[in-house]
Design a protein around this motif. Structure first.
Motif, PDB file in Angstrom:
ATOM      1  N   ALA A  45       0.816  -1.219   0.000  1.00 16.63           N
ATOM      2  CA  ALA A  45       0.000   0.000   0.000  1.00 16.63           C
ATOM      3  C   ALA A  45       0.844   1.261   0.000  1.00 16.63           C
ATOM      4  O   ALA A  45       0.364   2.345  -0.350  1.00 16.63           O
ATOM      5  CB  ALA A  45      -0.946  -0.014   1.204  1.00 16.63           C
ATOM      6  N   GLU A  46       2.102   1.092   0.381  1.00 18.17           N
ATOM      7  CA  GLU A  46       2.967   2.282   0.471  1.00 18.17           C
ATOM      8  C   GLU A  46       3.748   2.555  -0.821  1.00 18.17           C
ATOM      9  O   GLU A  46       4.417   3.584  -0.929  1.00 18.17           O
ATOM     10  CB  GLU A  46       4.010   2.080   1.584  1.00 18.17           C
ATOM     11  N   ILE A  47       3.681   1.624  -1.744  1.00 21.16           N
ATOM     12  CA  ILE A  47       4.541   1.758  -2.928  1.00 21.16           C
ATOM     13  C   ILE A  47       3.826   2.574  -3.996  1.00 21.16           C
ATOM     14  O   ILE A  47       2.789   2.164  -4.526  1.00 21.16           O
ATOM     15  CB  ILE A  47       4.917   0.364  -3.480  1.00 21.16           C
ATOM     16  N   GLU A  48       4.408   3.697  -4.322  1.00 21.77           N
ATOM     17  CA  GLU A  48       3.756   4.610  -5.266  1.00 21.77           C
ATOM     18  C   GLU A  48       3.580   3.989  -6.641  1.00 21.77           C
ATOM     19  O   GLU A  48       2.543   4.126  -7.269  1.00 21.77           O
ATOM     20  CB  GLU A  48       4.614   5.882  -5.382  1.00 21.77           C
ATOM     21  N   HIS A  49       4.605   3.275  -7.105  1.00 17.70           N
ATOM     22  CA  HIS A  49       4.600   2.827  -8.500  1.00 17.70           C
ATOM     23  C   HIS A  49       4.151   1.378  -8.654  1.00 17.70           C
ATOM     24  O   HIS A  49       4.482   0.735  -9.646  1.00 17.70           O
ATOM     25  CB  HIS A  49       5.988   3.013  -9.105  1.00 17.70           C
ATOM     26  N   LEU A  50       3.419   0.889  -7.676  1.00 21.78           N
ATOM     27  CA  LEU A  50       2.880  -0.468  -7.795  1.00 21.78           C
ATOM     28  C   LEU A  50       1.819  -0.521  -8.897  1.00 21.78           C
ATOM     29  O   LEU A  50       0.931   0.316  -8.959  1.00 21.78           O
ATOM     30  CB  LEU A  50       2.234  -0.866  -6.455  1.00 21.78           C
ATOM     31  N   LYS A  51       1.926  -1.523  -9.770  1.00 23.57           N
ATOM     32  CA  LYS A  51       0.902  -1.700 -10.806  1.00 23.57           C
ATOM     33  C   LYS A  51       0.207  -3.026 -10.575  1.00 23.57           C
ATOM     34  O   LYS A  51       0.868  -4.060 -10.384  1.00 23.57           O
ATOM     35  CB  LYS A  51       1.552  -1.686 -12.180  1.00 23.57           C
ATOM     36  N   ILE A  52      -1.120  -3.014 -10.604  1.00 25.28           N
ATOM     37  CA  ILE A  52      -1.872  -4.247 -10.386  1.00 25.28           C
ATOM     38  C   ILE A  52      -2.657  -4.572 -11.642  1.00 25.28           C
ATOM     39  O   ILE A  52      -3.317  -3.718 -12.214  1.00 25.28           O
ATOM     40  CB  ILE A  52      -2.808  -4.095  -9.169  1.00 25.28           C
ATOM     41  N   HIS A  53      -2.536  -5.825 -12.088  1.00 27.70           N
ATOM     42  CA  HIS A  53      -3.267  -6.300 -13.258  1.00 27.70           C
ATOM     43  C   HIS A  53      -4.398  -7.206 -12.810  1.00 27.70           C
ATOM     44  O   HIS A  53      -4.206  -8.054 -11.936  1.00 27.70           O
ATOM     45  CB  HIS A  53      -2.336  -7.074 -14.195  1.00 27.70           C
ATOM     46  N   GLY A  54      -5.531  -7.077 -13.447  1.00 27.83           N
ATOM     47  CA  GLY A  54      -6.681  -7.900 -13.082  1.00 27.83           C
ATOM     48  C   GLY A  54      -7.598  -7.132 -12.152  1.00 27.83           C
ATOM     49  O   GLY A  54      -7.193  -6.181 -11.482  1.00 27.83           O
ATOM     50  N   ARG A  55      -8.841  -7.580 -12.115  1.00 27.67           N
ATOM     51  CA  ARG A  55      -9.816  -6.917 -11.259  1.00 27.67           C
ATOM     52  C   ARG A  55      -9.456  -7.079  -9.782  1.00 27.67           C
ATOM     53  O   ARG A  55      -9.111  -8.167  -9.335  1.00 27.67           O
ATOM     54  CB  ARG A  55     -11.184  -7.540 -11.469  1.00 27.67           C
ATOM     55  N   THR A  56      -9.572  -5.978  -9.037  1.00 23.72           N
ATOM     56  CA  THR A  56      -9.438  -6.050  -7.579  1.00 23.72           C
ATOM     57  C   THR A  56     -10.525  -5.176  -6.967  1.00 23.72           C
ATOM     58  O   THR A  56     -11.246  -4.462  -7.664  1.00 23.72           O
ATOM     59  CB  THR A  56      -8.073  -5.527  -7.096  1.00 23.72           C
ATOM     60  N   THR A  57     -10.585  -5.222  -5.661  1.00 29.24           N
ATOM     61  CA  THR A  57     -11.534  -4.362  -4.947  1.00 29.24           C
ATOM     62  C   THR A  57     -10.937  -2.976  -4.740  1.00 29.24           C
ATOM     63  O   THR A  57     -11.607  -2.098  -4.215  1.00 29.24           O
ATOM     64  CB  THR A  57     -11.830  -4.953  -3.567  1.00 29.24           C
ATOM     65  N   GLY A  58      -9.701  -2.824  -5.101  1.00 30.55           N
ATOM     66  CA  GLY A  58      -9.022  -1.564  -4.847  1.00 30.55           C
ATOM     67  C   GLY A  58      -8.212  -1.593  -3.567  1.00 30.55           C
ATOM     68  O   GLY A  58      -7.353  -0.751  -3.340  1.00 30.55           O
ATOM     69  N   GLY A  59      -8.467  -2.584  -2.721  1.00 32.95           N
ATOM     70  CA  GLY A  59      -7.725  -2.698  -1.470  1.00 32.95           C
ATOM     71  C   GLY A  59      -6.261  -3.014  -1.734  1.00 32.95           C
ATOM     72  O   GLY A  59      -5.936  -3.812  -2.606  1.00 32.95           O
ATOM     73  N   LEU A  60      -5.387  -2.380  -0.984  1.00 27.95           N
ATOM     74  CA  LEU A  60      -3.948  -2.542  -1.222  1.00 27.95           C
ATOM     75  C   LEU A  60      -3.221  -3.137  -0.027  1.00 27.95           C
ATOM     76  O   LEU A  60      -2.029  -3.417  -0.097  1.00 27.95           O
ATOM     77  CB  LEU A  60      -3.330  -1.182  -1.568  1.00 27.95           C
ATOM     78  N   ASP A  61      -3.932  -3.320   1.078  1.00 24.92           N
ATOM     79  CA  ASP A  61      -3.230  -3.769   2.275  1.00 24.92           C
ATOM     80  C   ASP A  61      -4.008  -4.884   2.980  1.00 24.92           C
ATOM     81  O   ASP A  61      -4.700  -4.639   3.944  1.00 24.92           O
ATOM     82  CB  ASP A  61      -3.037  -2.580   3.233  1.00 24.92           C
ATOM     83  N   PRO A  62      -3.945  -6.071   2.445  1.00 28.54           N
ATOM     84  CA  PRO A  62      -3.111  -6.536   1.329  1.00 28.54           C
ATOM     85  C   PRO A  62      -3.825  -6.367  -0.008  1.00 28.54           C
ATOM     86  O   PRO A  62      -4.981  -5.987  -0.065  1.00 28.54           O
ATOM     87  CB  PRO A  62      -2.939  -8.016   1.641  1.00 28.54           C
ATOM     88  N   VAL A  63      -3.087  -6.721  -1.084  1.00 23.07           N
ATOM     89  CA  VAL A  63      -3.674  -6.839  -2.414  1.00 23.07           C
ATOM     90  C   VAL A  63      -4.193  -8.261  -2.580  1.00 23.07           C
ATOM     91  O   VAL A  63      -3.459  -9.215  -2.351  1.00 23.07           O
ATOM     92  CB  VAL A  63      -2.623  -6.550  -3.505  1.00 23.07           C
ATOM     93  N   THR A  64      -5.463  -8.369  -2.938  1.00 26.96           N
ATOM     94  CA  THR A  64      -6.034  -9.693  -3.216  1.00 26.96           C
ATOM     95  C   THR A  64      -6.193  -9.848  -4.724  1.00 26.96           C
ATOM     96  O   THR A  64      -6.787  -8.992  -5.369  1.00 26.96           O
ATOM     97  CB  THR A  64      -7.405  -9.839  -2.549  1.00 26.96           C
ATOM     98  N   LEU A  65      -5.628 -10.932  -5.256  1.00 26.60           N
ATOM     99  CA  LEU A  65      -5.823 -11.235  -6.687  1.00 26.60           C
ATOM    100  C   LEU A  65      -6.836 -12.355  -6.821  1.00 26.60           C
ATOM    101  O   LEU A  65      -6.810 -13.329  -6.066  1.00 26.60           O
ATOM    102  CB  LEU A  65      -4.493 -11.644  -7.342  1.00 26.60           C
TER     103      LEU A  65
END
Lengths: 376, 376, 376, 376
Positions: free
Chosen positions: C13-33
């Motif tokens: 959640a702290e990483i500015e340049h994190l890129k996520i592929h695929g649908r998520t809920t938008g939650g980053l802490d944690p990221v659920t794939l």
């Protein structure tokens, strides 16, 4: 024919085991071949074989390929006139060779003087039966099916017979893959409804029932090109129709004016670039009508509309038309198959499919046809 | 030549920009081609081109391939006599076509009556210069280098010209890959020391300095086949020697008896199946001697012994001989390269390398030669 | 983590340049794939990188692949629990590495306990922006699109996560070929109307608008799988629907009985083996309805129905349905494309398409999509 | 191990049908694997299998691949410590699976802390015999044989274990093609006489007779790495030596100074760029000596020097040395084979051979070895 003077002439009409591929009038003295991929086939136990060919043209000369035991060994332009061509010589007298002399170029609607005949062979040997293959395919198409552009460098732009091939062609490869004899009815630029330039006479359906109805001129008339084809003598298991590419072209080409009547013909696009509904309907009606004609002449064949080597813009219309035909007739032995699109890597001369494109098409099409043949 | 009567005849000797590939006597009226891969090349801006060819044979006829813009378009047997052959017709008059007429068959040591000549062309156009390629290669070899078996079905066993190809050949492909002109000196069955059947006359070195010294008969004598080749006029960057396969065969074949003298020749195996030391030494001495002769006639070329398309049993001897040559002369522009062995998948007719084997060899050999050319 | 103790933890959640592929809920802490092919992507300038993964399952475990600079380097099953996995170590601190951690297995409708999360990374370096690709593709499909059978020997019959791949998959390859980011919505056995076994709940359209609506269980509910997907944040250029294979299967499978209501569901064949008209119409209606839903959520995308990797029996129905949709809506950004059929040579495990089949499909599909992208 | 708690632990030492590939000390509790391509193989009739692995390193971690029924399914870095890794789960209990756990990375002469051990498996099933293959191959080589660069993007420059593979390696592919079990003895940068940087200790021959004599450190000493290998228990049919590439490198690299003694080592080039005769002779003497050692330990094997994947500059010296060995010993079961050179198309990471280069080498090398095996 130095050194080969001991050979004996046999007129083709006298050879019991002569096999002829492609539509003919039945005449054997001489044998006239009309369509690309048409061929004379012999199994001959001999040390040598020559064949007497007669060729004429005003503009577009004929080419043949010679296959020995299924391998292309020679490919040549035929000069005008009557010539003896050596097929093989110096081989073991006791071995049986399978020989095919194949017409490499399509029937030429644009050259009334173009014809190709075989009169006789000379050999020191004997002829044996040619075994029939288990299946029969008929291909109906345009320049793609005529193998235009299979031969030649990519930069070639001239429209000449040299760039055509009936041997290095998806038709021949597909037939080989499914163990079938085959015939080809094809013409560059032609379509189901019109040719690429909106000429309503440039359609295959209208001449389908004649031996080679697109030929013109007195000589071809006399050779029987316009006689009704003898459909009973050769019924295919599958009829493959690869048409539509030029019908799409007509939408993007200027109108065609009948110089006699002044009538204008044009498949129209709408302002947004989509097909005009009326003209699309005319194309679909032509498909439906052609399916009906094909069924009349081929009672038991599966009819397969195969389309896509140069794009699939008319595929929805083809599916609609085939659907309409099935709904109205109950005839279920009809289907549609998309062929793989040519790519930069698989292109040949004249921005037509090259050898690699024909090979890929043959792989995919023969896979589908195997399914049809095993399921029927 | 219907429809082509307006063409104008040019004797080859009159054409300024005629390019000839392969060793000749220098005579241009007519041009006589001796070796496989030899060719006439023209850049012609014309709508059509015919060529007048003269061919003769007692037993083994000639074949040619026609390449238009580097693509093989036609391949045909040449009947005995003098004929006009159409190279192309009906093309755009303004476009320049690169034309190569290539001899497909090796010089025939076994047929004194075999010859191939070109007299003239007919065209409606003009000739332009043919650009020279940056490199030159010379290939010296046996049936492999003559392309025996590239054409034809695998089951073919007859030894006939039809199965040879100079175009679908690793020599042509390698030259193309490194942007080189090339010449071929080759003969089926021949070796460095003897032919496969122990005939000491079946060796390439002895005839190397003549234009085409393995030809026999008065006509070939008169055509200049036995004249000293003009080495100064064409010095290769790399000489590739692909010999040894038949020298190995001699160890496994019966002795050869000189009918004139009664002398017997035989490369012997020992009881354990290994090469007899004396005979192996004779082979190595022949390699050393040939390297010396090659260097005399090719002062600056890299000499590359390339061997292996049908196995590598003599490779240790070849390496020893090349080593011995280098040690005794200090000449360092000599090396050895192993070619990829033919496999079941890459075999052609007559258990010789097929098209796939020639392609694989060309890939590997051209990679090595590129290294030589860039390093020299 | 011996030797790597100097690395510093960053929560995702702290990483500015994190890129996520695929649908998520938008939650980053944690990221659920959730879906196969979903991924975390980072550009990291570091000597080493570890990632903290959390995985759980009742039956079907998760697998991931790690790609370094676009090359798959590691592929592994994830044990249940929370673990640190080393992505790379010992590399040049100054070089930027592109890293993708890709979910290899589809969302598991059959396992309420299955989930995959990423919490944090440890590294000695810095994160840099990940450049966006010019296009976006969405794929909706069944087991084929889930890459079932890409991994594993042909004889494998078990239905286990190990045989799935999101990386060696036509979706990933097609996206790569057209320079696109991509998302996958897929489920083995599911269709447009029903699953292969006639279960009406086994359809993708009903759950399309949720983040991952086919997941069950309280945990997945809590993770947000059933929340409405945020379509505005990611609009594709092309939506590829590869469905129909299981709808055809339903016609050939026994009825499905709803144990709660006792209701029976069955897509019927007629006695002659053809589809029952009513049931085929139901399938077509489902296609039309799904197209409408897809358009509601993807306003500007081209919608492409791509079908055929395991045969084309429903292709006429798909064409009819797409036609009907276009006629009733005037929406012209919809088309159909036939995919190449799997062959004996291209099959993988579980009689599903193997790597070669996915590669061939990607070649042909990406060719068609390039045409769409350049024309729109 | 959620859901897998019912599995039963078997220490490897207790498993009757355990098969171990690669040199070991014979110890089974645990099994220590040293060289790349070393493996544990099991035939197990079970629904699941876990394996307990122990790994340590100071700098270079271990990687393994898991093959199920000969197909690579998983590839992963091993964290330091002792862990249970799931090999498969959820499969049919009745089916027999062939399982190979393969060491992907070479023995690490540069990391005394690097080791890899297997302690036990957990399963619900039974073990069955693993059938022996008809042949045995031993490969001795450098980074090429260690599979350096097979994995990873071309631009990768870091020297890390991730880029190595024992599975996607010409050794494994060649063994598979000739139906052989195989062992690998290899080290990046090492040669016959010296390493690429002239270090005289970087030679394979000196450590050949030890189990894994190039390992350092007390732990490896204790694990038995320096014990004499038990040659009697595993005699190969063919020993393939792929060395010389780094010996050539030494000629082009700076001298190496022994920090203890101050002695300087350098393979010298002469001013004209050719090898200094004395140093080339030293290389050849090292080849001869190594052949003698190989023969002492492998009485009946064919010894094959295979060289060329990164060029053939030392091939003449190798041929001379092999010749000298044969002449001085009469040992005829020794030969040389040139491997195909890597090209731009077949390169992998770190300018080392990539997957395509290993495949091509395996095709050509296995063809040659089949000849050896059928002829002996």
């Amino acid at each position: 024919m130095s050194g080969d003077a001991y050979l004996q002439v046999h007129r083709l009409a006298e050879i019991e085991h002569l096999k002829i591929h492609g539509r003919t009038t039945g005449g054997l003295d001489p044998v006239t071949l009309f369509w690309t991929g048409s061929a004379i086939e012999l199994n001959v136990q001999a040390s040598g074989l020559w064949i007497e060919v007669e060729s004429g043209y005003d503009q577009y000369e004929s080419w043949i390929s010679i296959l020995i035991n299924s391998v292309p060994v020679s490919r040549q332009m035929l000069n005008a006139g009557r010539h003896w061509i050596c097929v093989f010589r110096g081989m073991n007298l006791d071995t049986v060779k399978n020989i095919r002399i194949v017409k490499e170029v399509q029937a030429m609607s644009g050259d009334p003087g173009c014809y190709l005949q075989f009169h006789a062979v000379r050999t020191d040997g004997a002829f044996l039966p040619v075994e029939a293959k288990p299946y029969r395919l008929e291909f109906i198409g345009d320049s793609i099916t005529s193998g235009e552009g299979v031969i030649g460098a990519r930069e070639e732009l001239d429209w000449i017979p040299a760039w055509f091939s009936g041997v290095h062609n998806y038709t021949a490869m597909t037939a080989d893959a499914v163990q079938a004899e085959y015939r080809v009815i094809s013409q560059s630029g032609w379509g189901v409804l019109t040719s690429w330039d909106n000429n309503p006479k440039g359609n295959l359906p209208d001449i389908y029932e004649q031996v080679c109805g697109l030929l013109t001129g007195e000589r071809n008339e006399a050779l029987g090109a316009h006689k009704e084809n003898d459909f009973e003598s050769w019924q295919p298991d599958v009829v493959v129709v690869n048409l539509g590419t030029n019908d799409n072209g007509a939408f993007h080409s200027p109108e065609w004016v009948d110089e006699g009547t002044g009538q204008r013909y044009k498949q129209r696009l709408k302002e947004d670039g989509s097909y005009h509904e009326d003209d699309l309907a005319a194309f679909e009606a032509a498909v439906v009508k052609f399916l009906g004609k094909l069924r009349r002449y081929n009672n038991t064949a599966h009819i397969l509309w195969a389309y896509g080597m140069l794009g699939i813009p008319l595929m929805p219309a083809i599916y609609r038309a085939v659907d309409a035909y099935i709904q109205s007739t109950g005839d279920k032995k009809v289907s549609v198959f998309q062929l793989p699109d040519m790519t930069d890597e698989t292109a040949g001369a004249r921005t037509h499919p090259g050898l690699l494109a024909h090979q890929q098409t043959a792989r995919e099409l023969s896979g589908y046809i195997k399914g049809l043949l095993s399921g029927s």
